[in-house]
Design an enzyme around this catalytic site. Structure first.
Site, PDB file in Angstrom:
ATOM      1  N   ASP A 279      66.407   5.056  56.473  1.00 45.83           N
ATOM      2  CA  ASP A 279      67.337   4.433  57.414  1.00 45.83           C
ATOM      3  C   ASP A 279      68.757   4.992  57.309  1.00 45.83           C
ATOM      4  OD1 ASP A 279      67.773   3.376  54.931  1.00 45.83           O
ATOM      5  OD2 ASP A 279      67.262   1.317  55.457  1.00 45.83           O
TER       6      ASP A 279
ATOM      7  N   ASP B  64      60.278   2.513  52.340  1.00 41.82           N
ATOM      8  CA  ASP B  64      61.379   1.771  51.736  1.00 41.82           C
ATOM      9  C   ASP B  64      60.920   0.346  51.502  1.00 41.82           C
ATOM     10  OD1 ASP B  64      63.212   3.759  51.819  1.00 41.82           O
ATOM     11  OD2 ASP B  64      64.020   3.214  53.770  1.00 41.82           O
TER      12      ASP B  64
ATOM     13  N   ASP C  87      69.141  10.016  54.398  1.00 36.67           N
ATOM     14  CA  ASP C  87      67.678  10.103  54.455  1.00 36.67           C
ATOM     15  C   ASP C  87      67.209  11.180  55.433  1.00 36.67           C
ATOM     16  OD1 ASP C  87      67.171   8.110  52.637  1.00 36.67           O
ATOM     17  OD2 ASP C  87      67.176   6.513  54.123  1.00 36.67           O
TER      18      ASP C  87
HETATM   19  P1  ATP Z   1      65.416   0.170  49.868  1.00 34.25           P
HETATM   20  O1  ATP Z   1      65.552   1.581  49.387  1.00 34.25           O
HETATM   21  O2  ATP Z   1      64.285  -0.558  49.312  1.00 34.25           O
HETATM   22  O3  ATP Z   1      65.551   0.025  51.344  1.00 34.25           O
HETATM   23  P2  ATP Z   1      68.081  -0.295  49.723  1.00 34.25           P
HETATM   24  O4  ATP Z   1      68.155   0.874  50.633  1.00 34.25           O
HETATM   25  O5  ATP Z   1      68.630  -1.572  50.211  1.00 34.25           O
HETATM   26  O6  ATP Z   1      66.653  -0.525  49.232  1.00 34.25           O
HETATM   27  P3  ATP Z   1      70.294   0.444  48.407  1.00 34.25           P
HETATM   28  O7  ATP Z   1      70.948  -0.097  49.615  1.00 34.25           O
HETATM   29  O8  ATP Z   1      70.452   1.862  48.053  1.00 34.25           O
HETATM   30  O9  ATP Z   1      68.795   0.124  48.428  1.00 34.25           O
HETATM   31  O10 ATP Z   1      70.758  -0.478  47.226  1.00 34.25           O
HETATM   32  C1  ATP Z   1      70.575  -0.075  45.912  1.00 34.25           C
HETATM   33  C2  ATP Z   1      71.320  -1.023  45.009  1.00 34.25           C
HETATM   34  O11 ATP Z   1      72.699  -0.995  45.345  1.00 34.25           O
HETATM   35  C3  ATP Z   1      70.894  -2.471  45.142  1.00 34.25           C
HETATM   36  O12 ATP Z   1      69.903  -2.784  44.221  1.00 34.25           O
HETATM   37  C4  ATP Z   1      72.162  -3.226  44.837  1.00 34.25           C
HETATM   38  O13 ATP Z   1      72.271  -3.446  43.448  1.00 34.25           O
HETATM   39  C5  ATP Z   1      73.259  -2.287  45.261  1.00 34.25           C
HETATM   40  N1  ATP Z   1      73.780  -2.654  46.583  1.00 34.25           N
HETATM   41  C6  ATP Z   1      73.103  -2.786  47.733  1.00 34.25           C
HETATM   42  N2  ATP Z   1      73.909  -3.096  48.742  1.00 34.25           N
HETATM   43  C7  ATP Z   1      75.153  -3.175  48.238  1.00 34.25           C
HETATM   44  C8  ATP Z   1      76.443  -3.450  48.785  1.00 34.25           C
HETATM   45  N3  ATP Z   1      76.617  -3.708  50.080  1.00 34.25           N
HETATM   46  N4  ATP Z   1      77.497  -3.434  47.945  1.00 34.25           N
HETATM   47  C9  ATP Z   1      77.346  -3.139  46.653  1.00 34.25           C
HETATM   48  N5  ATP Z   1      76.165  -2.874  46.090  1.00 34.25           N
HETATM   49  C10 ATP Z   1      75.070  -2.889  46.845  1.00 34.25           C
END
Ligand code: ATP
Length: 864
Positions: A607, A326, A611
């Site tokens: 996480d 990730d 997943d």
């Molecule tokens: P990675 O996979 O690298 O760990 P991540 O798990 O943080 O990234 P996600 O959490 O799935 O990725 O986030 C994907 C997208 O969703 C982000 O690019 C953002 O635009 C949006 N996002 C992330 N967190 C929030 C939130 N709390 N509320 C609304 N949108 C969010």
């Protein structure tokens, strides 16, 4: 079954003497004493005594007991006593190893035990699930493992998977309403949650009703799969190898027995000797040494922030060929800070908002209200938003209190959106924030310069351009939108459309300082690092380029694109792809599959609750200790206590090193045994008297050999393990080149043992003196050989003092041997002759020469 499902909240509070604020700490302590820890009774633990007794069930020990009986029959009481003492000492050593290994595995278990949030004295605190007591108020959220049975007091789209209990794989929605019936099956108790299930979505407030063995899970605990450690593939293959070798050795022993009879040795002595030779040659310690080295290895890994849950994974670590990681938090710091804001067609710095202007104010309100974090606890993306508002003097607690949340749809990484509803002044406003590509297509209007109008193609184009501009500098971008509702209602997924666009918020999450160097190490070690992220393609590529994962010409695949690809197409692309962007957790399984179908051993981080399947599918599933959900930790085979990518690389290095050490221990044990066998075969064929007394071989094999073998297993890493390619998991541990080294080293030692024999035997044909010197040379040469087996390089290359255990093991062996040779009282027992100073010098020189030769060879070979 108690019918908690038919009781009201007030009745339940009364029944459990608790209120909205949860238990007090003191009361919780009291209840813990009264009800015991919240855990299932594990299988009866084997007592140390029974471990000790089980040491005598070994095949080898049975042979030894036969040997002692033969000794007794042949009138050699001393020898019988020695053998019995050796058996007992061996059993003690075995017990200590077993108990130590068990302890280290158990200490890891407690490190990886799940956590849960509860209310104590009105404060939200995180405690170990074991400490939950009846009456506790639990705060469950997506990704938690439900640790105890409980009644749902409040539910916010709470979805729970109860498959481990009911076999039903569909998620069940849990509500708080009282169910007014007498009796209900577990599956129908929609206002109860049960230990062992997992929260797949939403959140809930739960009153704990039953813990430990009183839970529904506790009642069927017997049916649960035992969590006992199974033997690892390496142990299985070594056991098989050991068995085959044993058969060969027994045949050899029978041949030697017949030859000895032929030479006129009496039948009991011949039999005794054959038995001793079997003991000397069978590498019975192999499997237990592997266990202890792996167990010590897991301890070392846990100090390096990697908790390995199964010994088997330590072995697989050395084979990892791909790490799918990730981005957020693992490769980056997960410390988000808002840098840019886009409103009314203008890009502003985060500090450039005017909080009295309507649109700027909406951005700040949505930042706080459509948010579950506080200024330091929660999702870093959301913490960044609280901090943004804080810069403008807005107190998040106060704002949340003024405009309470009426309804919500939580964020999830598939939908990539989050929505909340609030009454602000006279309007019922629904705020939604989320990824640009998920939210912009749902927008119909735009707020520009405080006026709402229909959105045009040009507006969308500008939004997309700005999004790209932000992403190219590595910013994570969120879109903010809202709509006015007609009434205060519970919103559902169907409501997430027809929005008014407010603006974009861009936040930076810098790479971790260590990531770049760790990626470099990976590449040097022949391991492919791959970034998998929910973030935007351009943001992901910018960060991946910065840390060296992405190189020009590599492919970046997006989730949508991946969905359209067949498995075959993905397989063809996977080796050239270094970044996957906008992926959902389901895509991760396909990526793992594609790599595995290419024969690669794949490590995958994760996480979230979704997943878990990918973590299970990967050869090494890696969960995040700090930010990971309990479900992901449960599914993983390794947990990073610092969530850091570089820890994965460190763990792989350690895994490779452990494997190399095990191989070296095997080399040490087998080459020493080979030396003994060659010397014995030679003496039989040359018609010499029996070259060793049985007790000699027992002494070496059971007393002076084990410690150096373990010490070799503890050799620290010399860094060169990363220069090799990942190991082929199908490669046998005893490769041809290792077998050749073992034979050559065994032969060299045997030659000097036989020379020693001849010197002692001399013209006077003193067989006792001959075998005394032969035995001493063999014992000491093997002790010296321990240093040769520490690694590929010469002792100077490895550093003499780098492995203190090997020095200690040598000293102990040396002292034991000296005691046998120099204390006259022991001569009879160990069948050695008194020796002179000259004999001692001969022993030292002859024992040292094989190691000298081997060291010279290494110096010449690795100088090049
Ligand atoms: P990675 O996979 O690298 O760990 P991540 O798990 O943080 O990234 P996600 O959490 O799935 O990725 O986030 C994907 C997208 O969703 C982000 O690019 C953002 O635009 C949006 N996002 C992330 N967190 C929030 C939130 N709390 N509320 C609304 N949108 C969010």
């Amino acid at each position: 079954m108690k019918n908690y499902f038919s009781k009201s909240k007030e009745e339940l509070f009364k029944l459990f003497s608790v209120g909205e604020n949860g238990l007090s700490n003191e009361e919780a302590q009291e209840r813990l004493k009264k009800y015991g820890k919240n855990q299932l009774n594990e299988e009866e633990k084997e007592s140390t005594f029974s471990v000790f007794i089980s040491q005598f069930k070994d095949f080898l020990v049975i042979i030894l007991i036969i040997a002692s009986i033969i000794s007794l029959i042949s009138g050699n009481v001393e020898s019988t006593i020695v053998i019995l003492v050796v058996i007992v000492i061996n059993a003690i050593l075995g017990t200590v190893q077993h108990v130590k290994a068990e302890q280290s595995i158990n200490s890891l278990k407690s490190l990886s035990s799940p956590k849960i949030k509860v209310l104590r004295n009105g404060e939200k605190v995180e405690i170990s699930s074991e400490l939950v007591v009846p009456g506790d108020i639990m705060l469950l959220e997506a990704g938690d493992l439900v640790p105890a049975d409980g009644r749902v007091l409040e539910s916010f789209s709470l979805l729970v998977n109860e498959s481990s209990l009911t076999g039903e794989s569909e998620n069940v929605e849990k509500k708080s309403e009282v169910i007014n019936v007498e009796e209900l099956s577990i599956g129908d108790q929609k206002n109860m949650v049960f230990s062992g299930s997992l929260v797949s979505y939403g959140r809930g407030v739960i009153l704990v009703t039953q813990t430990g063995m009183n839970t529904e899970l506790g009642k069927i605990a017997k049916l649960l799969e035992s969590t006992k450690q199974k033997t690892t593939p390496l142990q299985v293959s070594l056991d098989n190898f050991g068995k085959k070798l044993s058969v060969g050795i027994i045949i050899l022993c029978i041949v030697i027995f017949i030859i000895n009879l032929f030479h006129g040795v009496n039948i009991l002595d011949s039999l005794m000797f054959a038995v001793a030779l079997a003991v000397a040659a069978i590498p019975e310690a192999l499997s237990s040494i592997v266990t202890i080295v792996l167990a010590i290895g897991t301890q070392k890994l846990s100090k390096e922030n990697a908790i390995v849950k199964k010994l088997k994974s330590v072995e697989s670590l050395g084979c990892v060929g791909v790490i799918c990681s990730d981005k957020t938090g693992t490769l980056t710091q997960n410390k988000m800070t808002v840098k840019k804001v886009y409103i009314s067609e203008k890009v502003l710095d985060a500090s450039g908002l005017d909080k009295d202007n309507k649109i700027d104010k909406l951005i700040l309100q949505e930042s706080i209200l459509c948010n579950d974090a506080t200024n330091d606890v929660g999702d870093p993306t959301e913490i960044a938003l609280v901090n943004l508002a804080d810069k403008y003097g807005i107190d998040f607690k106060e704002l949340k209190h003024t405009y309470p949340r009426i309804s919500e749809i939580p964020f999830d990484s598939d939908r990539k959106l989050m929505s909340t509803v609030h009454k602000i002044d006279n309007d019922i406003i629904m705020f939604t924030k989320g990824a640009v590509d998920s939210l912009v297509p749902r927008i119909t209007h735009i707020l520009i310069n405080n006026e709402v109008r229909e959105i045009k193609k040009e507006d969308i184009k500008k939004i997309e351009e700005t999004n790209n501009l932000f992403a190219e500098t590595g910013l994570r971008v969120l879109t903010y939108a809202y709509k006015i509702l007609n009434s205060e209602k519970e919103i559902s997924l169907e409501d997430e459309n027809n929005y008014i666009f407010i603006g974009l918020v861009g936040m930076i999450d810098p790479p971790r300082a260590e990531s770049k160097a760790a990626v470099e190490k990976c590449i040097m070690a022949g391991i492919k690092p791959v970034m998998i992220t929910g973030d935007h393609k351009v943001t992901a590529r910018t960060i991946a380029r910065e840390i060296g994962i992405y190189h020009e010409g590599d492919r970046v695949i997006e989730g949508l694109e991946l969905e359209k690809m067949t498995d075959e197409e993905l397989k063809a692309q996977v080796e050239r792809t270094s970044v996957y962007a906008r992926v959902s957790p389901e895509h991760k399984i396909r990526i793992v599959n594609a790599w595995q179908s290419l024969g690669k051993i794949c490590a995958m981080t994760g996480d979230g609750v979704n997943d878990a399947p990918a973590l299970k599918k990967a050869d090494i599933g890696i969960a995040m200790g700090i930010t990971g959900t309990e479900v992901s930790k449960d599914a993983a085979s390794m947990i990073l206590t610092d969530d850091n990518f570089s820890t994965i690389v460190k763990a792989i290095t350690t895994g490779r090193n452990i494997y190399a050490n095990i191989k070296n221990s095997i080399r040490f044990l087998l080459s020493g045994n080979t030396a003994a066998i060659i010397a014995v075969i030679y003496s039989s064929f040359a018609g010499l008297p029996v070259i060793f007394a049985p007790v000699h071989l027992l002494f070496i094999n059971l007393l002076t050999d084990s410690l150096p073998a373990i010490a070799i297993g503890m050799e620290p890493s010399h860094g060169d393990v990363l220069k090799d390619k990942p190991r082929d998991p199908k490669e046998p541990i005893l490769t041809n080149s290792l077998a050749i080294s073992i034979l050559i080293e065994g032969l060299i030692i045997a030659i000097f043992v036989v020379i020693g024999y001849y010197i002692g035997y001399g013209s006077t044909k003193d067989a006792l003196k001959g075998s005394t010197i032969a035995f001493s040379v063999l014992c000491l040469a093997r002790l010296f050989h321990g240093f040769n087996c520490r690694g590929k390089h010469s002792i100077f290359g490895l550093g003499i003092s780098k492995n203190m255990f090997s020095i200690i093991a040598f000293i102990i062996g040396f002292v034991l041997l000296s005691a046998v040779l120099l204390i006259p009282g022991l001569h009879g027992i160990f069948e050695v002759a008194p020796i002179s100073m000259r004999d001692i010098c001969i022993i030292y020189v002859l024992a040292f020469i094989p190691s000298l030769l081997i060291q010279l060879y290494k110096i010449i070979k690795y100088k090049k």
